[in-house]
Design a protein around this motif. Structure first.
Motif, mmCIF file in Angstrom:
data_model
loop_
_atom_site.group_PDB
_atom_site.id
_atom_site.type_symbol
_atom_site.label_atom_id
_atom_site.label_comp_id
_atom_site.label_asym_id
_atom_site.label_seq_id
_atom_site.Cartn_x
_atom_site.Cartn_y
_atom_site.Cartn_z
ATOM 1 N N TYR A 64 0.815 -1.205 0.000
ATOM 2 C CA TYR A 64 0.000 0.000 0.000
ATOM 3 C C TYR A 64 0.851 1.258 0.000
ATOM 4 O O TYR A 64 0.400 2.317 -0.409
ATOM 5 C CB TYR A 64 -0.940 0.017 1.213
ATOM 6 C CG TYR A 64 -2.060 -0.986 1.094
ATOM 7 C CD1 TYR A 64 -3.282 -0.625 0.533
ATOM 8 C CD2 TYR A 64 -1.894 -2.300 1.518
ATOM 9 C CE1 TYR A 64 -4.313 -1.540 0.411
ATOM 10 C CE2 TYR A 64 -2.918 -3.231 1.400
ATOM 11 C CZ TYR A 64 -4.122 -2.848 0.850
ATOM 12 O OH TYR A 64 -5.132 -3.747 0.734
ATOM 13 N N PRO A 108 1.971 3.300 2.519
ATOM 14 C CA PRO A 108 1.289 4.406 3.195
ATOM 15 C C PRO A 108 2.210 5.604 3.380
ATOM 16 O O PRO A 108 3.411 5.457 3.583
ATOM 17 C CB PRO A 108 0.889 3.788 4.540
ATOM 18 C CG PRO A 108 1.882 2.690 4.757
ATOM 19 C CD PRO A 108 2.199 2.149 3.393
ATOM 20 N N GLY A 138 -0.379 7.943 6.920
ATOM 21 C CA GLY A 138 -1.199 6.768 6.698
ATOM 22 C C GLY A 138 -2.051 6.863 5.429
ATOM 23 O O GLY A 138 -1.969 7.812 4.649
ATOM 24 N N THR A 139 -2.881 5.845 5.239
ATOM 25 C CA THR A 139 -3.767 5.787 4.066
ATOM 26 C C THR A 139 -5.039 5.046 4.437
ATOM 27 O O THR A 139 -5.066 4.260 5.379
ATOM 28 C CB THR A 139 -3.055 5.081 2.890
ATOM 29 O OG1 THR A 139 -3.890 5.125 1.744
ATOM 30 C CG2 THR A 139 -2.771 3.624 3.212
#
Length: 596
Positions: free
Chosen positions: A231, A233, A237-238
């Motif tokens: 991901y 991030p 974050g995400t």
């Protein structure tokens, strides 16, 4: 007004109804313009909602993050301490037991040597040289966190923090320090988070380390197979939507707790909110050119009055949003349509939550600062008590080697007490006035080491220098050792009287220099052979290494000079890399002088 008329009024105030009525007199491009504006507003609202979700997810795992950072620091400190006790297994075991007994957060502590023998522990020993985890650590010596469902020493499920021990001079692998956190604690901390989210700590490979559901019931997280490296991030974050085994969708948030190592995965109870836009009617009927022009003017004026002015104001407020001062970012609209009013209300509630979180963070920071000052105060009092006990012991020890050794120990303890006093009496906790701190430490060393009645000249000069505590502490201890050695080996030169000079100054590039210079010649005081154990030299080398500095020795027929140079840290540097602190005064500031 009855219920029927109230419903009619609400229906008429809705954006859908108003735009349908107005745009029936206009043309399609004007409707598309309103759609574009609305989508831009919703996009900004989604971005704010995502930031709020990430902030709440990270806050829910705040206690877990502090505990892991504490475990990393403890493992690093225990590894360094154990290396100093390599020849004394009993003392090393006692150190580990004291550590575990002093904190209910840890169930085990131990250090394995380079051969994989875990002999310095808080309980028992074990040969782990053939285990896969150990072989991988030897191949890739880097900090890591793992899970052991049946801890061999504690007998319970634990999170194990492993910190490799590397020789700073040779970069050789020396062993590893282990600290265990029971899942009964880590899982409980996660359960104390937000009610409408399930939390799990995962590593970079997606392995579950701890969960609010309990470590024995982590199937829901393992089935998701979330790998943070896939991901990628960002620092904050995400978020993403993920599908569960039963086909339902949930909103997931992935926030880094310890960069590139540990992440918190939040699985929220509902899916991502779906925003939709109404489709505006059909194109207006073909009418004569005059009617078309009139309709266009009416539509523009109506949309500007009912939609665009509200969207413009809302967008302006969002664009001017500042996390440092969000109090001026509330959207106050003048009789907006119901849909836009709901968007503005949602946005205002988010700003309200951010203001509340910001106030709570400030209060927590103030409480932590007060607690830290109290800790430094108590440590200073305890060190002064130890120094007083040593002073009482000195009265019963006749002059000689033992008496001198005790005096040097007492001086070191008083130096530590002076440091902690400076830490809790300063106006701020992030930096320390190093020049004032060194003046007290150096003067105390002069009082202890310089013999009376010898007409010895001592001096101390320093620039106004601010240092972070991680540098101020080793610098003060280093100054004490250097001045003590200077007084011990002070000589009377042929050209004048004996002299000790201490200087600290700063040059371009934020390079700090500490110079201790003494005369040599006929010894001013007798140096007994057993006093030269080399401990002072080893301490000086260790403190110089802590500062990341360099030491230069210069000796002539009449003077002996030691210069330590290092680059000062910024207060916000947690990784210890040296860099300039723009808040410092110019190096040419007036120096403070003191003479004894």
């Amino acid at each position: 007004m009855n219920a029927t008329s109230t419903r009619r009024t609400r229906r008429f105030r809705s954006l859908r109804t108003r735009l349908v009525v107005v745009l029936s007199l206009a043309i399609l491009p004007l409707g598309l313009l309103a759609v574009q504006q609305t989508r831009a507003v919703i996009s900004d609202a989604r971005e704010l909602e995502e930031q709020d979700i990430l902030l709440r997810t990270g806050s829910a795992a705040g206690a877990e993050q502090a505990l892991l950072r504490r475990a990393y620091g403890a493992a690093h400190a225990l590894g360094l301490a154990a290396m100093e006790l390599t020849e004394d297994d009993a003392a090393c075991d006692a150190l580990m037991r004291r550590f575990v007994d002093s904190s209910a957060a840890f169930s085990f502590a131990g250090v394995a040597n380079a051969d994989g023998l875990l002999s310095c522990t808080s309980g028992g020993s074990m040969d782990i040289s053939e285990e896969t985890a150990w072989l991988d650590l030897v191949e890739r010596p880097e900090p890591r966190v793992s899970v052991n469902r049946e801890g061999p020493f504690s007998g319970q499920s634990v999170v194990v923090v492993t910190m490799p021990i590397i020789d700073p001079e040779t970069d050789d692998f020396q062993g590893a320090a282990y600290v265990s956190l029971p899942h009964s604690l880590t899982d409980t901390l996660l359960q104390a988070g937000v009610d409408d989210v399930m939390l799990a700590l995962i590593d970079n490979e997606g392995n579950v380390l701890s969960a609010s559901t309990g470590i024995d019931d982590v199937g829901v997280f393992e089935n998701l197979n979330v790998r943070p490296m896939e991901y990628g991030p960002a620092n904050d974050g995400t978020t993403f939507t993920i599908e569960l085994e039963d086909g339902t969708e949930r909103l997931a948030a992935l926030v880094p707790l310890i960069a590139d190592r540990i992440y918190v995965l939040g699985l929220w109870t509902s899916a991502r909110a779906e925003y939709s836009l109404p489709l505006f009617g059909e194109a207006a009927a073909t009418v004569p050119i005059l009617i078309w022009v009139v309709a266009l003017v009416v539509a523009v004026m109506a949309i500007d009055r009912m939609v665009l002015r509200h969207l413009t104001e809302l967008r302006r407020r969002m664009a001017g949003f500042s996390i440092d001062d969000p109090s001026d970012s509330f959207a106050i609209l003048d009789r907006p349509p119901a849909e836009i009013g709901q968007i503005a209300g949602t946005y205002n509630r988010m700003v309200d939550r951010l203001l509340a979180d910001r106030a709570e963070m400030k209060e927590n920071l103030r409480e932590k600062e007060l607690l830290l000052r109290e800790v430094h105060h108590r440590v200073k009092n305890n060190l002064q008590l130890i120094a007083s006990i040593l002073n009482m012991q000195l009265r019963s020890v006749p002059d000689g080697i033992a008496h001198k050794v005790l005096r040097r120990v007492q001086a070191r303890v008083m130096s530590l007490a002076t440091i902690h006093k400076a830490l809790y009496t300063g106006t701020q906790m992030s930096t320390v006035r190093a020049d004032r701190l060194l003046q007290e430490v150096v003067q105390a060393a002069f009082n202890v080491g310089v013999p009376s009645g010898q007409q010895i000249r001592t001096s101390f000069t320093s620039d106004d220098i601010q240092l972070v505590p991680d540098q101020a502490v080793p610098l003060a201890l280093l100054a004490n050792e250097m001045v003590t050695n200077a007084t011990k080996y002070l000589g009377r030169p042929a050209s004048g009287r004996p002299e000790i000079e201490v200087r600290m100054y700063r040059t371009e590039g934020f390079q700090v220099h500490l110079v201790v210079e003494n005369t040599v010649g006929e010894p001013v005081q007798e140096v007994e052979g057993s006093d030269g154990t080399g401990l002072g030299a080893r301490l000086i080398e260790g403190f110089v290494a802590q500062l990341g500095g360099e030491m230069d020795l210069t000796e002539t027929d009449e003077r002996y000079r030691v210069e330590i140079s290092f680059i000062k840290f910024r207060p916000d540097q947690e990784d210890g890399t040296a860099d300039a602190d723009e808040s410092d005064p110019d190096p040419a500031t007036e120096r403070e002088d003191s003479a004894a």
